[in-house]
Design an enzyme around this catalytic site. Sequence first.
Site, PDB file in Angstrom:
ATOM      1  N   TRP A 100      10.728 -48.333 -55.639  1.00 19.10           N
ATOM      2  CA  TRP A 100      11.130 -49.074 -56.844  1.00 19.10           C
ATOM      3  C   TRP A 100       9.926 -49.711 -57.507  1.00 19.10           C
ATOM      4  O   TRP A 100       9.819 -49.709 -58.733  1.00 19.10           O
ATOM      5  CB  TRP A 100      12.206 -50.112 -56.503  1.00 19.10           C
ATOM      6  CG  TRP A 100      13.444 -49.479 -55.950  1.00 19.10           C
ATOM      7  CD1 TRP A 100      13.968 -49.653 -54.695  1.00 19.10           C
ATOM      8  CD2 TRP A 100      14.312 -48.535 -56.606  1.00 19.10           C
ATOM      9  NE1 TRP A 100      15.094 -48.874 -54.554  1.00 19.10           N
ATOM     10  CE2 TRP A 100      15.325 -48.192 -55.703  1.00 19.10           C
ATOM     11  CE3 TRP A 100      14.314 -47.951 -57.876  1.00 19.10           C
ATOM     12  CZ2 TRP A 100      16.354 -47.288 -56.020  1.00 19.10           C
ATOM     13  CZ3 TRP A 100      15.329 -47.048 -58.200  1.00 19.10           C
ATOM     14  CH2 TRP A 100      16.337 -46.724 -57.276  1.00 19.10           C
ATOM     15  N   ASP A 167      11.285 -58.282 -58.776  1.00 21.18           N
ATOM     16  CA  ASP A 167      12.501 -57.477 -58.626  1.00 21.18           C
ATOM     17  C   ASP A 167      13.149 -57.912 -57.318  1.00 21.18           C
ATOM     18  O   ASP A 167      12.659 -57.616 -56.231  1.00 21.18           O
ATOM     19  CB  ASP A 167      12.113 -55.989 -58.587  1.00 21.18           C
ATOM     20  CG  ASP A 167      13.309 -55.074 -58.325  1.00 21.18           C
ATOM     21  OD1 ASP A 167      14.434 -55.576 -58.122  1.00 21.18           O
ATOM     22  OD2 ASP A 167      13.099 -53.840 -58.318  1.00 21.18           O
ATOM     23  N   LYS A 191      23.599 -54.530 -55.313  1.00 18.58           N
ATOM     24  CA  LYS A 191      23.095 -54.650 -53.958  1.00 18.58           C
ATOM     25  C   LYS A 191      23.664 -55.886 -53.267  1.00 18.58           C
ATOM     26  O   LYS A 191      23.981 -55.836 -52.103  1.00 18.58           O
ATOM     27  CB  LYS A 191      21.563 -54.698 -53.932  1.00 18.58           C
ATOM     28  CG  LYS A 191      20.890 -53.496 -54.588  1.00 18.58           C
ATOM     29  CD  LYS A 191      20.879 -52.252 -53.713  1.00 18.58           C
ATOM     30  CE  LYS A 191      20.516 -50.973 -54.471  1.00 18.58           C
ATOM     31  NZ  LYS A 191      19.306 -51.026 -55.256  1.00 18.58           N
TER      32      LYS A 191
END
Length: 355
Positions: A100, A167, A191
């Site tokens: 990511w 993030d 998530k």
Amino acid sequence: MKKHNFSAGPCILPQSVLQKASEAVINFNGLDLSLVEISHRSKDFVEVMETATSLALELLGLENKGYKALFLHGGASLEFLMVAYNLLENKAAYLNTGTWADKAIKEAKLFGELIEVGSSKESNFNYIPKGYSIPTDADYFHCTSNNTIFGTQMQEFPETSVPLVCDMSSDIFSRVLDFSKFDLIYAGAQKNMGPAGTTLVVVKEEILGKVSRTIPSMLDYKVHISKDSMFNTPAVFPVYVSMLTLQWLKDLGGIAEIEKVNNAKADLLYSEIDRNPLFNGFVSNKVDRSKMNATFNLVDSAHQEKFDSLWKNAGVNGLNGHRSVGGYRASMYNALSLESVQVLVNVMQELERNS
Ligand SMILES: *Cc1c(COP(=O)(O)O)cnc(C)c1O
């Protein structure tokens, strides 16, 4: 009976939240209308958005500190681009700790010079780089607090003189941090907070408005702030379910309480990974282990068939590792109970006894 859901994302949500959400889909607030068929500008939905954003700030301890919370579209992946669009004038510093982070870097490169201050790419991201330094003339520093795929998690964040962007998709609301160290936090809901389809962005307003480029409205944080996340139709269902999850967390006692449970779950599973001769942890440096996503392998792949059938028969779901790591990944997000982790540990011990 509900499965023990170790899925990495979309992930497990509290059963009570799913129950309330399903009721609201049929009849919301006693309106004799569904949540998903009323105007997002109606009083009932505006209240949902206000509650969701204020709960997010409250749980993070960021009320009255110059932050705004937004619920946007496009997932964390759009934030890779939006962060750079809104903040990158000359150069930005990034820590490359996983797939990511790597994708965030790729997007940011479209907007300016990019300094990769550290990377663990050469060893398939099985540790968190340390001892890096951040250029003081960078527009911001970007990091990924928890690397969902590889199972590493940052335990410390650098002191920066430049804005700190993070993030936090896969560990937001899971542990106590001094969130006021961060200037911009973003997290895809699916998530640890809600269904896929909305992204939480928490931004300190004073860092915005400093780039010279013209920003398209949908990509401009200031536009979304001025419209209270209602510049266009928000993702009403994901925002509502996120609100319910945040309310659930607050009722439990907030992040400090859930962190105790998360620590107990991680201790239980990692102790077994370390004790059981049939298993190996993936992360090379134990201090970097994620409390949300534990990655591990069988020492001898001959046990795979047996292990897979044992955990499936025990009602465990979502244990297969990501294709770039292989092996197994147990995601232990907030709504997963300690009992579910115990079920997995029992299965690992059963495999040991039977082999
Ligand atoms: C899943 C994930 C993403 C991507 O999220 P999308 O909402 O699918 O765009 C980004 N960062 C991290 C850390 C993730 O776990």
